[in-house]
Design a protein around this motif. Structure first.
Motif, mmCIF file in Angstrom:
data_model
loop_
_atom_site.group_PDB
_atom_site.id
_atom_site.type_symbol
_atom_site.label_atom_id
_atom_site.label_comp_id
_atom_site.label_asym_id
_atom_site.label_seq_id
_atom_site.Cartn_x
_atom_site.Cartn_y
_atom_site.Cartn_z
ATOM 1 N N SER A 183 0.843 -1.197 0.000
ATOM 2 C CA SER A 183 0.000 0.000 0.000
ATOM 3 C C SER A 183 0.875 1.243 0.000
ATOM 4 C CB SER A 183 -0.912 -0.003 1.226
ATOM 5 O OG SER A 183 -0.120 0.006 2.416
ATOM 6 N N ASP A 184 1.711 1.339 -0.998
ATOM 7 C CA ASP A 184 2.640 2.453 -1.130
ATOM 8 C C ASP A 184 2.230 3.300 -2.324
ATOM 9 O OD1 ASP A 184 5.361 3.770 -2.065
ATOM 10 O OD2 ASP A 184 5.642 3.130 0.008
ATOM 11 N N LEU A 185 2.589 4.596 -2.278
ATOM 12 C CA LEU A 185 2.246 5.484 -3.385
ATOM 13 C C LEU A 185 3.060 5.180 -4.632
ATOM 14 C CD1 LEU A 185 1.885 8.941 -1.644
ATOM 15 C CD2 LEU A 185 0.081 7.507 -2.563
ATOM 16 N N ARG A 186 4.221 4.571 -4.454
ATOM 17 C CA ARG A 186 5.066 4.310 -5.604
ATOM 18 C C ARG A 186 4.467 3.215 -6.479
ATOM 19 N NH1 ARG A 186 10.361 3.728 -1.947
ATOM 20 N NH2 ARG A 186 8.697 3.225 -0.478
ATOM 21 N N VAL A 223 18.099 14.993 -4.067
ATOM 22 C CA VAL A 223 17.579 15.714 -5.227
ATOM 23 C C VAL A 223 16.201 16.254 -4.848
ATOM 24 C CG1 VAL A 223 18.858 14.388 -6.951
ATOM 25 C CG2 VAL A 223 16.616 13.580 -6.177
ATOM 26 N N PRO A 224 15.693 17.230 -5.583
ATOM 27 C CA PRO A 224 14.366 17.770 -5.244
ATOM 28 C C PRO A 224 13.276 16.705 -5.250
ATOM 29 C CG PRO A 224 15.495 19.222 -6.792
ATOM 30 C CD PRO A 224 16.332 17.990 -6.679
ATOM 31 N N TYR A 225 12.308 16.924 -4.365
ATOM 32 C CA TYR A 225 11.079 16.122 -4.262
ATOM 33 C C TYR A 225 11.294 14.736 -3.676
ATOM 34 C CZ TYR A 225 10.408 19.441 -8.119
ATOM 35 O OH TYR A 225 10.421 20.545 -8.915
ATOM 36 N N ASN A 226 12.435 14.447 -3.095
ATOM 37 C CA ASN A 226 12.644 13.098 -2.571
ATOM 38 C C ASN A 226 12.681 13.095 -1.060
ATOM 39 O OD1 ASN A 226 15.161 14.176 -1.967
ATOM 40 N ND2 ASN A 226 16.269 12.319 -2.534
ATOM 41 N N ALA A 227 11.775 13.811 -0.430
ATOM 42 C CA ALA A 227 11.796 13.933 1.029
ATOM 43 C C ALA A 227 11.630 12.595 1.729
ATOM 44 C CB ALA A 227 10.690 14.884 1.486
ATOM 45 N N PHE A 232 8.258 14.335 -8.383
ATOM 46 C CA PHE A 232 7.208 15.309 -8.092
ATOM 47 C C PHE A 232 5.831 14.674 -8.215
ATOM 48 C CE2 PHE A 232 4.171 18.363 -9.926
ATOM 49 C CZ PHE A 232 4.066 19.246 -8.863
ATOM 50 N N ASP A 233 5.620 13.904 -9.281
ATOM 51 C CA ASP A 233 4.318 13.289 -9.507
ATOM 52 C C ASP A 233 3.983 12.251 -8.450
ATOM 53 O OD1 ASP A 233 3.791 14.794 -11.724
ATOM 54 O OD2 ASP A 233 4.634 13.343 -13.138
ATOM 55 N N LEU A 234 4.991 11.699 -7.796
ATOM 56 C CA LEU A 234 4.745 10.720 -6.748
ATOM 57 C C LEU A 234 3.809 11.279 -5.695
ATOM 58 C CD1 LEU A 234 5.491 7.957 -5.470
ATOM 59 C CD2 LEU A 234 7.358 9.128 -4.309
ATOM 60 N N PHE A 235 3.961 12.555 -5.363
ATOM 61 C CA PHE A 235 3.084 13.192 -4.390
ATOM 62 C C PHE A 235 1.979 13.999 -5.062
ATOM 63 C CE2 PHE A 235 6.998 12.424 -2.123
ATOM 64 C CZ PHE A 235 6.551 11.929 -0.912
ATOM 65 N N TYR A 236 2.297 14.579 -6.211
ATOM 66 C CA TYR A 236 1.317 15.453 -6.857
ATOM 67 C C TYR A 236 0.130 14.666 -7.401
ATOM 68 C CZ TYR A 236 -0.663 19.065 -9.831
ATOM 69 O OH TYR A 236 -1.511 19.969 -10.413
ATOM 70 N N LEU A 276 -1.554 12.520 -5.932
ATOM 71 C CA LEU A 276 -2.582 12.394 -4.903
ATOM 72 C C LEU A 276 -3.542 13.586 -4.933
ATOM 73 C CD1 LEU A 276 -3.911 11.066 -2.514
ATOM 74 C CD2 LEU A 276 -2.174 12.077 -1.033
ATOM 75 N N PRO A 277 -3.073 14.848 -4.801
ATOM 76 C CA PRO A 277 -4.035 15.953 -4.923
ATOM 77 C C PRO A 277 -4.654 16.048 -6.306
ATOM 78 C CG PRO A 277 -1.786 16.794 -4.794
ATOM 79 C CD PRO A 277 -1.722 15.333 -4.467
ATOM 80 N N ARG A 278 -3.909 15.636 -7.344
ATOM 81 C CA ARG A 278 -4.502 15.629 -8.679
ATOM 82 C C ARG A 278 -5.631 14.609 -8.743
ATOM 83 N NH1 ARG A 278 -0.087 14.632 -12.842
ATOM 84 N NH2 ARG A 278 -0.159 12.577 -11.859
ATOM 85 N N GLY A 279 -5.440 13.460 -8.107
ATOM 86 C CA GLY A 279 -6.516 12.483 -8.035
ATOM 87 C C GLY A 279 -7.679 12.986 -7.204
ATOM 88 N N MET A 280 -7.369 13.750 -6.143
ATOM 89 C CA MET A 280 -8.441 14.327 -5.331
ATOM 90 C C MET A 280 -9.283 15.297 -6.156
ATOM 91 S SD MET A 280 -6.398 14.939 -1.731
ATOM 92 C CE MET A 280 -7.798 15.747 -0.958
ATOM 93 N N VAL A 281 -8.634 16.047 -7.061
ATOM 94 C CA VAL A 281 -9.380 16.943 -7.946
ATOM 95 C C VAL A 281 -10.314 16.144 -8.838
ATOM 96 C CG1 VAL A 281 -9.168 18.506 -9.907
ATOM 97 C CG2 VAL A 281 -7.712 18.813 -7.925
#
Length: 652
Positions: free
Chosen positions: A33-36, A342-346, A516-520, A522-527
């Motif tokens: 159950s991971d976002l990746r 690198v960016p977006y890899n928190a 970036f899309d890994l997290f984005y 989710l809100p895009r799916g919420m839209v």
């Protein structure tokens, strides 16, 4: 089982022996159950392997708060959760280092049934709450819509009711008939909904790269409860109103002319459009907040950078200059730089050296996140200086550092945490690392200051952050290309160069945009989900308004004919109908606005950089609903206004 006893090498460092094969996991396992995408559990190794790889210290990591790293407890007996939590608290208080307790207050137990939702909880976005709320609101809209239409239609069945009462039917029998019709209609609607759900689940599973299934044995009692409750709520008022008049009132067809239920119908119309306005306003807030996230995140060339991982492997780390030369020799590559983040890899722990506590005095200390980089890292990502020197300028100046001192470039949050009023005042200052294990810390000299940027993504708060000049400790290679980072020809070119560099380590590359899309997504799916709910609510409200306006126009056809005889034109008819319905719809906007503002404000709390124009978006949602309602009402008014007065009055 023919693989038993075979040798495999993990990360090209540790040799493992296959001792067993486990069966395929069920589709709803929490291990996947991971976002990746394509994230699967393929192997199990002893805990000592993670220690040997350096991913975990031998004594454990109390500060590891990621949900993918968990301790599992098998319960025995019937002890309550509170008892188990108290036992875990006792273990934590006894064994956790005091330095860790400053930042981690408790270890929380969670039942395994909630594990699939932990990834959503970790992001902080109210995904489940949002879906439940929108689903409930759409269901209420459907109930109100059916109640309103059924009430209007019942006025057209007055002769049927009058005849049934004349032949001996009592009120209870009539109410039972109308309630049965309502329940049957809801049951058919539920069946159609389940058919559509079965059709849409494969699409949803393909989009999420997961597998969701329906357990109808578990759901059946809930489905029956929903059918019964919705059928009762939607059909009770129409049944009550239709069975109320006397046979004489029914046969004279005076029920619809007496205005019974008019106030209640107006309330229902207002309720429909209040819910629709609320959902539409919330959708607009999500859409514009997503645009804010994209604009904030697009400071980096995400579509021009490909990230290569595992630069820390010994076979690669010892030959980084050679790898860089081979990549730069490619026609499609313009720059290459190594870093440990690198960016977006928190969420990628190896990319960050966290917990650099600056200054040994506790009251003056703060946490500084540092990313080890090469001198050309900032230029590759287009990161501009605000003050001081970049690493190239610093090295060219001939400045020297001690053996344990490192050059850093920090953001505005860092120099403000140091207590300076201006960025220039922080240049040349020295920071001292105070490790949690009380070991001797490094020192850092600030050579430059950059503006605040959401390096970890626009879903995290801005914190003290910086780049430290380094010659090793690298985990990633950022490769900037001349074309799109998703171009397969570029990937093939980089793959060929990699295989020429080494044929023992498989390449692991990812376009920066995927991070970036890994997290984005989710809100895009919420839209997408919220927009679907808004569309359904809007269609239901407009269908209800269309049917009700058609019914009322039919009841007023003689009035319309007389008005036309007296000189009224189409515009007068449109104004007449719009004025009748605009009042309840207008009041719906008034009641929807506070709720929409409250929910939008709660949603925006999850973002460190929220939009400020919530009220205009709510007004825009209200205007859209009002405009569409006017179009529906106006179309009905025009249709009845075109009827010749003689056709409406011929039977008088």
């Amino acid at each position: 089982t023919d693989v038993l006893g075979r040798k495999v090498r993990l990360e090209h460092q540790i040799e493992l022996t296959v001792r067993g094969v486990f069966a395929d996991l069920p589709s709803n396992t929490h291990f996947e159950s991971d976002l990746r995408p394509n994230y699967e559990l393929n192997a199990l190794t002893p805990f000592s392997v993670a220690v040997e790889l350096g991913e975990l210290p031998p004594e454990g990591a109390w500060d590891d708060v990621f949900d993918s790293d968990a301790t599992y407890l098998l319960r025995t007996g019937e002890k309550p959760d509170a008892w188990l939590q108290s036992q875990v608290d006792a273990v934590f208080n006894q064994h956790a280092p005091d330095t860790e307790k400053q930042y981690l207050s408790q270890l929380v137990i969670k039942p395994i049934t909630e594990a699939n939702s932990l990834v959503w909880q970790a992001l902080g976005l109210p995904v489940y709450g949002l879906v439940r709320l929108l689903g409930l609101l759409v269901l209420l809209t459907a109930i109100v819509n059916y109640t309103n239409l059924a009430t209007a239609i019942s006025f057209g069945r007055t002769r049927e009711v009058g005849l049934r009462k004349t032949f001996g039917a009592d009120r209870l029998q009539l109410m039972t008939q109308f309630m049965t019709e309502s329940l049957v209609l809801v049951a058919v609607a539920m069946l159609l909904a389940l058919v559509n759900l079965e059709w849409g689940l494969p699409i949803f599973n393909a989009w999420t790269s997961k597998e969701v299934t329906l357990d109808y044995l578990y759901l059946m009692p809930w489905l029956i409860l929903v059918i019964a409750s919705v059928g009762f709520l939607a059909g009770s008022y129409p049944a009550f109103l239709a069975s109320r008049p006397t046979p004489m009132e029914c046969l004279r067809q005076t029920l619809g002319r007496q205005g019974r239920g008019q106030v209640f119908r107006n309330v229902l119309i207002g309720g429909q459009f209040a819910i629709t306005t609320f959902i539409l306003a919330f959708v607009l807030v999500i859409v514009f907040q997503n645009q804010r996230v994209r604009s904030v995140s697009h400071v980096y060339p995400m579509n021009e950078v490909i990230v290569l991982e595992r630069m820390y492997l010994p076979e690669i780390a010892s030959r980084l200059p050679e790898l860089k030369s081979q990549l730069l020799a490619l026609d499609s590559v313009t720059a290459v730089s190594f870093s440990n983040g690198v960016p977006y890899n928190a969420t990628m722990v190896p990319g960050f050296r966290r917990n650099h506590r600056i200054s040994p005095e506790a009251e003056d200390s703060f946490l500084l996140d540092l990313v080890a980089v090469e001198p050309d890292f900032m230029s590759l990502y287009g990161i501009q200086l605000h003050a001081g020197k970049d690493f190239f300028q610093f090295l060219a100046s001939g400045a020297s550092l001690s053996a344990n001192e490192h050059a850093v470039i920090v953001n505005a949050q860092a120099w403000q945490a140091l207590g300076y009023d201006q960025a220039e005042a922080a240049i040349g200052q020295t920071l001292t690392e105070s490790p949690f294990d009380q070991s001797p810390g490094k020192t850092f000299q600030i050579v430059g200051v950059m503006e605040d940027q959401y390096f970890n993504g626009a879903y995290t708060q801005l914190t003290p952050f910086g780049f430290v000049l380094s010659k090793n400790e690298f985990s990633y290679a950022s490769v900037k290309v001349t074309t799109d980072a998703f171009d397969e020809s570029v990937h093939a070119e980089i793959d060929a160069a990699w295989h020429e560099f080494t044929d023992r380590v498989p390449i692991l590359r990812t376009p920066l945009a995927e991070g970036f899309d890994l997290f984005y997504r989710l809100p895009r799916g919420m839209v997408n989900v919220a927009s679907l709910f808004a569309l359904v609510a809007m269609v239901l409200a407009l269908i209800g308004l269309f049917g009700l306006s058609a019914f009322l126009a039919q009841k007023r056809r003689k009035e319309i004919a007389i008005r036309k005889v007296l000189g009224a034109d189409h515009r007068d008819m449109i104004r007449l109908f719009i004025r009748q319905f605009s009042l309840p719809i207008g009041w719906s906007m008034v009641f929807a606005a506070p709720g929409a503002y409250f929910v939008a404000d709660m949603y925006l709390l999850f973002y460190p950089n929220p939009i400020e124009f919530v009220v205009p978006l709510i007004l825009l949602a209200g205007f859209i609903c009002m405009f569409l309602s006017w179009l529906v009402i106006g179309s009905q008014a025009v249709a009845f206004a075109k009827v010749r007065p003689s056709e409406s009055l011929r039977y008088e």
